[in-house]
Enzyme design. Structure first.
Site, PDB file in Angstrom:
ATOM      1  N   SER A 185       0.848  -1.192   0.000  1.00  0.00           N
ATOM      2  CA  SER A 185       0.000   0.000   0.000  1.00  0.00           C
ATOM      3  C   SER A 185       0.875   1.231   0.000  1.00  0.00           C
ATOM      4  O   SER A 185       2.027   1.196   0.455  1.00  0.00           O
ATOM      5  CB  SER A 185      -0.891   0.009   1.241  1.00  0.00           C
ATOM      6  OG  SER A 185      -1.539   1.254   1.391  1.00  0.00           O
ATOM      7  N   TYR A 207      -2.886  -0.794  10.533  1.00  0.00           N
ATOM      8  CA  TYR A 207      -2.856  -1.118   9.096  1.00  0.00           C
ATOM      9  C   TYR A 207      -1.543  -0.665   8.460  1.00  0.00           C
ATOM     10  O   TYR A 207      -0.864  -1.431   7.761  1.00  0.00           O
ATOM     11  CB  TYR A 207      -4.043  -0.458   8.406  1.00  0.00           C
ATOM     12  CG  TYR A 207      -4.106  -0.696   6.913  1.00  0.00           C
ATOM     13  CD1 TYR A 207      -4.614  -1.879   6.401  1.00  0.00           C
ATOM     14  CD2 TYR A 207      -3.651   0.280   6.018  1.00  0.00           C
ATOM     15  CE1 TYR A 207      -4.676  -2.103   5.026  1.00  0.00           C
ATOM     16  CE2 TYR A 207      -3.705   0.066   4.649  1.00  0.00           C
ATOM     17  CZ  TYR A 207      -4.211  -1.119   4.158  1.00  0.00           C
ATOM     18  OH  TYR A 207      -4.260  -1.338   2.805  1.00  0.00           O
TER      19      TYR A 207
END
Length: 685
Positions: free
Chosen positions: A562, A575
């Site tokens: 990501s 996350y």
């Protein structure tokens, strides 16, 4: 006038297709893509409109069970029969295949096959040429001619072996003229041919020959034609057998891919296991397969492990290495014995069939269907051997004739006409989280580029749906796996290697997202986020490395990380920290696995809202609240803040995965590719 595209099929063609489908639906009648059928009748000439005598016949390639009208060749019988007057003889009969093109009616449909003469020269309105195991058993028995007479009397006549072609058509036509009571023939070393005045009569005659041969082999045959059981060669218990097969699959696929990478198939069906448990299996396997269709798929003979089922795995591994070297040397010698200056180059010396007593059969091909069909053909060969040995002894055509078929110039020309393989052909991919969102898009892109895809997801239903979308068992496999469970991951890879032979490309995509401020993030949140993505990626990559190093074919591992791996945003500690862990796994594994030819790279997406399982599961609402926008406008919000002002979709991430694995970036490892439409704060430095 030429009939319009929507015109109804002529009656002979419609009857032929229906008959072909019935015959091809039962594997007792013929093997996959084996044999051909024909019908003769009248249809208007496209120029004059006058009725013209035509023949519709299955063209080159294709399968009787799924034959369609475009798969039929349509020829004028007057021109086809006139070829007998200019036939130059058996030494030049391959030239006749090109002559068939001058006999085509209108646009002619499919390309005529080598067996066209058999159908056109035989004086019967309907002809079936089939490859039933029972018929080939008689055709490959040492006393085949006498056994055919004993079984059928004068209703079915023996035709000695001749390579398929124009002369064989002349032979069968003459045999029919000389034996007016005959309904068909057994072709030595090959199969059967039957005929009739109507489509129904022809089909009934074909089935009569096949079923009578089956009954004859049972009634006349001796028990245990493969000999007594060999001590230690019987089937291992089910779980142990499958575990041993999965352990051997990467090694065997690597050996079978020495010349060119192959996809694998495994079967442990009862007939295979029984054959390998019997005393005569080494002798019979060495004689090679039978019908020409068989050894075109299976090669001239299989590689057979000569150790008992209980032999230690390290001993088996070492033995396979030596046997493979011997097989390659023997195959090269076989080629050298029979090749001449006009022979095509050797296509590779690796086995297509590997037999492991107590375990089963591994078969190989350029794709899953080819590998599976090769295995089915060797099962046909086992059935043929059983039948021939039951009533006589198995005596296939000699090696020189096998070579003439395997390296036939016409077969070589057919291979050259095949389309170029897709970029990921022969590669086996496993995609975690493949049941939705980015994983689903990646699975679709890899399959579209030729890969076999294992769709791994914790949601069994979603994985199964995607596997069906990708084309079913010959293209995709659904496995249910929780990536936090070591045993479940190992089981998923076992299923993958048993389905396709191995694994070459792994995409670590499975994940969840927990978006909370630091003070609201619990230890359980932290552990769950890391267990699924950091720990899960590690476990999947570790199992992938075991398989890939066992194959020795290199490979690709791709992490879907990501932009959050390098960008610090609010309310996202669990996350983003996990994504940073995954990003560094890419670097660490690239450094460690490079010596094995395994490349490890990453893709850094951002703002993939539409189609995303993570965003649909609550992450979207949480992030929308953080940024103060309606959830339905979150994708647009992410797009507005990018340099390109474009929304990122799952398909864009899939494009990056293909770019990394599709063959152009062969010297790239340890790379992260941003797919975020341009987020300056996430630029890699």
């Amino acid at each position: 006038m030429t009939p319009s595209p929507g015109a109804a099929q002529p009656l002979p063609a419609a009857e032929l297709l229906a008959r072909s489908h019935r015959l091809g639906a039962d594997p007792r009648n013929t093997n996959y893509a084996g044999g051909n059928t024909s019908a003769k009748g009248l249809a208007p000439d496209p120029v004059s409109g006058a009725d013209t005598e035509l023949m519709w016949v299955k063209g080159s390639g294709g399968d009787l069970g799924t034959l369609t009208e475009p798969g039929l060749a349509v020829l004028r019988l007057d021109r086809l029969r006139a070829l007998a007057e200019v036939y130059p003889g058996v030494e030049r009969e391959d030239e006749m295949v090109a002559a068939f093109d001058y006999c085509l009616h209108g646009k002619g449909g499919a390309a005529p096959s080598i067996d066209t003469a058999m159908h056109g020269l035989v004086d019967a309105a309907h002809v079936d040429h089939l490859h039933p195991d029972s018929g080939i058993a008689l055709a490959c028995a040492a006393e085949g001619e006498a056994l055919t007479a004993e079984c059928f009397g004068d209703r079915v006549v023996w035709v000695p072996w001749r390579r398929p072609g124009f002369q064989l058509g002349l032979d069968i036509a003459e045999m029919k003229r000389a034996n007016p009571r005959a309904i068909g023939c057994v072709l030595g070393g090959h199969g059967i041919t039957a005929w009739g005045d109507t489509s129904r009569e022809c089909e009934e005659n074909s089935l009569s020959i096949i079923r009578e041969a089956e009954r004859f082999l049972v009634k006349r045959g001796r028990p245990e034609p493969f000999g007594p059981l060999l001590e230690g060669y019987g089937p291992l218990p089910d779980d142990e057998r499958r575990a041993r097969a999965a352990a051997l699959a990467p090694l065997l696929r690597g050996l079978a891919s020495t010349d060119r990478v192959q996809v694998g198939h495994f079967t442990d069906s009862a007939p295979v296991l029984d054959f390998l448990a019997r005393a005569e299996h080494p002798r019979l396997a060495a004689l090679g397969t039978s019908c020409p269709d068989h050894f075109l798929r299976t090669k001239v003979r299989p590689l057979v492990l000569d150790l008992p089922a209980s032999a230690p795995l390290d001993e088996v591994t070492a033995r396979f290495g030596r046997l493979h070297e011997e097989y390659r040397a023997e195959y090269a010698a076989y080629y050298d014995r029979h090749a001449d200056t006009d022979s095509p180059a050797m296509r590779g010396a690796d086995p297509a069939i590997v037999l492991v007593p107590g375990v089963g059969m591994f078969s190989y091909g350029k794709d899953k269907q080819t590998a599976r069909v090769a295995g089915e053909f060797y099962l046909n060969a086992i059935n043929v051997m059983r039948g021939a040995e039951a009533v006589s002894s198995y005596a296939p055509i000699d090696e020189a004739e096998k070579f003439r078929i395997e390296y036939w110039a016409l077969e070589e020309a057919k291979l050259r006409r095949m389309p170029a393989p897709k970029p990921l052909a022969t590669r086996v991919a496993l995609v975690t989280g493949g049941g939705s969102g980015i994983g689903k898009a990646v699975a679709h892109r890899l399959a579209a580029e030729g890969a076999c895809v294992v769709v791994a997801d914790v949601n069994a239903g979603s994985a199964a749906e995607v596997a069906v979308e990708l084309g079913g068992a010959d293209r995709a496999l659904a496995v249910t796996v929780d990536v936090t469970d070591e045993a479940a991951i190992a089981a998923a890879f076992r299923e993958a290697v048993l389905a396709f032979g191995g694994v070459d490309l792994v995409v670590n995509n499975a994940g969840i997202s927990i978006s909370k401020p630091l003070l609201e993030t619990t230890a359980r949140d932290w552990d769950l986020q890391h267990d699924i993505m950091a720990r899960g990626s590690f476990l999947v990559s570790r199992e992938a490395a075991r398989v890939m190093t066992g194959q020795g074919l290199g490979g690709d591992i791709v992490y879907i990380t990501s932009k959050n791996a390098v960008f610090a945003g609010p309310n996202n500690i669990a996350y983003s920290a996990t994504k940073a862990d995954q990003a560094h796994q890419v670097r660490l594994l690239a450094a460690e696995l490079g010596e094995h030819g395994i490349r490890v790279n990453g893709v850094n997406p951002d703002g993939v809202v539409r189609g995303s399982g993570i965003f649909a599961a609550g992450w979207g609402a949480q992030r929308a609240a953080v940024y103060g926008v309606p959830e339905e406008e979150l994708g647009e919000f992410y797009a507005r803040r990018t340099l390109l002002k474009r929304e990122v979709l799952p398909e864009h991430v899939a494009n990056a995965v293909f770019a990394l694995t599709g063959g152009e970036l062969t010297h790239t490892t340890g790379l992260h590719i941003p797919v975020d439409a341009g987020v300056a704060a996430a630029f890699l430095r």
